[in-house]
Structures are given as C-alpha cells and as structure tokens.
Design an enzyme around this catalytic site. Structure first.
Site, short mmCIF file in Angstrom:
data_model
loop_
_atom_site.label_atom_id
_atom_site.label_comp_id
_atom_site.label_asym_id
_atom_site.label_seq_id
_atom_site.Cartn_x
_atom_site.Cartn_y
_atom_site.Cartn_z
N SER A 16 14.20 40.04 41.47
CA SER A 16 12.85 39.64 41.86
C SER A 16 12.55 40.02 43.31
O SER A 16 11.41 40.34 43.65
CB SER A 16 12.64 38.14 41.65
OG SER A 16 13.46 37.38 42.51
N ARG A 73 38.86 45.58 45.91
CA ARG A 73 37.50 45.39 46.40
C ARG A 73 37.13 46.48 47.40
O ARG A 73 36.00 46.97 47.42
CB ARG A 73 37.37 44.02 47.07
CG ARG A 73 35.94 43.64 47.43
CD ARG A 73 35.88 42.33 48.17
NE ARG A 73 36.16 42.52 49.59
CZ ARG A 73 36.22 41.55 50.49
NH1 ARG A 73 36.06 40.30 50.11
NH2 ARG A 73 36.47 41.80 51.75
N MET A 113 25.87 39.37 44.76
CA MET A 113 26.77 38.22 44.65
C MET A 113 28.23 38.58 44.90
O MET A 113 29.13 37.97 44.32
CB MET A 113 26.60 37.57 43.28
CG MET A 113 25.21 37.03 43.03
SD MET A 113 24.67 35.83 44.27
CE MET A 113 25.78 34.47 43.91
N ARG A 114 28.47 39.56 45.76
CA ARG A 114 29.82 39.89 46.17
C ARG A 114 29.87 39.99 47.69
O ARG A 114 28.90 40.43 48.31
CB ARG A 114 30.26 41.25 45.59
CG ARG A 114 30.85 41.15 44.23
CD ARG A 114 31.33 42.45 43.62
NE ARG A 114 31.45 43.63 44.42
CZ ARG A 114 31.30 44.87 43.93
NH1 ARG A 114 30.99 45.04 42.66
NH2 ARG A 114 31.45 45.92 44.70
N ASN A 146 20.36 40.71 54.63
CA ASN A 146 20.49 39.83 53.46
C ASN A 146 19.48 38.70 53.57
O ASN A 146 19.03 38.34 54.66
CB ASN A 146 21.91 39.26 53.39
CG ASN A 146 22.13 38.40 52.15
OD1 ASN A 146 21.79 38.80 51.04
ND2 ASN A 146 22.70 37.21 52.33
N HIS A 186 19.16 34.64 52.26
CA HIS A 186 19.98 33.54 51.73
C HIS A 186 19.09 32.31 51.55
O HIS A 186 18.28 31.99 52.43
CB HIS A 186 21.11 33.22 52.73
CG HIS A 186 22.00 32.11 52.28
ND1 HIS A 186 22.98 32.28 51.32
CD2 HIS A 186 22.07 30.81 52.66
CE1 HIS A 186 23.60 31.13 51.13
NE2 HIS A 186 23.07 30.23 51.93
N SER A 198 16.58 32.22 54.69
CA SER A 198 16.88 32.88 55.96
C SER A 198 17.17 34.35 55.70
O SER A 198 17.94 34.70 54.80
CB SER A 198 18.11 32.26 56.62
OG SER A 198 17.96 30.86 56.82
N VAL A 215 30.93 34.33 55.98
CA VAL A 215 29.85 34.61 55.03
C VAL A 215 28.55 33.98 55.53
O VAL A 215 28.53 32.83 55.97
CB VAL A 215 30.21 34.06 53.64
CG1 VAL A 215 29.02 34.18 52.69
CG2 VAL A 215 31.41 34.79 53.08
N GLU A 250 10.87 33.46 49.66
CA GLU A 250 11.66 34.68 49.86
C GLU A 250 10.79 35.92 49.64
O GLU A 250 10.86 36.89 50.39
CB GLU A 250 12.86 34.71 48.91
CG GLU A 250 13.94 33.70 49.22
CD GLU A 250 15.14 33.85 48.30
OE1 GLU A 250 15.34 34.96 47.75
OE2 GLU A 250 15.87 32.86 48.10
#
Length: 205
Positions: free
Chosen positions: A16, A66, A91-92, A108, A110, A137, A146, A176
């Site tokens: 979205s 990773r 989501m990583r 990002n 959040h 944010s 994180v 957002e």
C-alpha cells in the site's frame, strides 16, 4: 531537464505504501524503477507489475546466508542504477552490505512515534503500554539498532477507546500514505536530512 532520481522499493506484503508513492505521481520527483519483494506471494508485486515496474523476488531461504541474500539485492539495485532505496513494509533486517552500498540513501517508515516501540508489532506494543497516542515515523536506515536511524518525519495518531491492533493499524496506515511520499520527495530532491526533518516533523502535542 536532468533525469529524475531513480528509486527502488523493497516490500514484503500488500504494497500500500508503494501504491501511495506511485499515486503521488510527478510530485514525487523521482522515478520508481523497480520493486523487490521478500516473498513470492507479496501482493505489492502485482501493484508494481500493473504499473509496468520491473520486479524481483529475494527470499532468504533461496540464499546460503542473510548476507548472500542482501548482496543479491545490491546487485539487482545496481543493475537498475538505483540512487535511493525505499523500504515499504520490508520485514527483514538489512545487512550492512546494503547500507554500505547506499549510505544515507535508505529510508524506512515505521508505525510508531520512534524512539517509542521499535521493532515488531509496534501497534500491539503501544496498546499494551496504555499509550494515549502513537503514529508513524520516517527515518534513515543506518547500521545499528533496528529502527534507530535519524528520524526525518513523524505524524501522530491518537489511540481511541476500544481500539484494537487492527483498527489502530488502519488509522496509522492512512497517515503513512500521506507522510511517506512527501518526505521521500523532499529527500530525493536534494534536501539535506536535517532540512527534511525541520520541515516535516509533524508530531502533534
């Protein structure tokens, strides 16, 4: 006219915020040149493909480590000649290999008023803490804790009587969709992060 900055979006779910960025149109001041999903069933892939945006899938299970997975992300982003990396429900945790390849150019959003409630399930955290408000944010992603990067913009959302995680998440998501495109636009247009923060820090008392 110089070419617009090239942006790629990393996502894991419904996309979205990708849609909100694309719907911002020319006002975004950038071209979204690709979208990478961490899951093959991420609904955001469909949004990108419907808009003619190249896509890629980068699942952790398809790589030995990773770091290997994130090195593959860097390779893809460099092939697209990306200048800015926008996380939209990714989501990583990104390995430093990505952050070093795009220093100061990974952003990002959040769903909390950082530094409160970082990490997973921030809406649930806010409800459990009995907070009167939360929000969203926008921050730069840097090596370290994180959701610990410099905060660029915030928008507050009150927690209403009877709110549950779903209802609160929905109202935060609406903010957002307003805040993220505007903040990304200022960043990619060359405003220094401190200038963006001064202009876009929208937290209300």
């Amino acid at each position: 006219m110089p070419p617009l900055p090239r942006v790629a979006v990393l996502l894991s779910g419904r996309g979205s915020n990708l849609r909100a960025l694309l719907d911002h149109g020319n006002a975004l001041g950038a071209t979204v040149v690709g979208a990478i999903a961490s899951r093959s069933d991420a609904r955001g892939l469909r949004i990108a493909r419907e808009r003619g945006i190249p896509t890629a899938i980068n699942q952790r299970a398809d790589h030995p480590t990773r770091r290997d997975a994130d090195a593959a992300i860097v390779s893809r982003l460099q092939a697209w000649q990306v200048e800015w990396v926008v996380l939209a429900g990714w989501m990583r945790i990104l390995d430093d290999v990505v952050l070093k390849a795009f220093p100061g150019h990974v952003v990002n959003i959040h769903p909390s008023l950082l530094p409160a409630f970082p990490g997973l399930h921030p809406q649930r955290q806010a409800l459990a803490a009995g907070a009167e408000r939360t929000g969203c944010s926008v921050h730069l992603v840097v090596p370290g804790p994180v959701d610990g990067g410099p905060i660029l913009a915030q928008a507050a959302v009150p927690i209403l009587p009877g709110d549950d995680e779903e209802s609160l998440s929905g109202r935060i998501l609406e903010r957002e969709h307003e805040l993220y495109p505007r903040t990304v636009s200022r960043l990619v247009r060359g405003h220094h992060a401190a200038e963006v923060r001064q202009a876009e820090l929208l937290t209300v008392p």
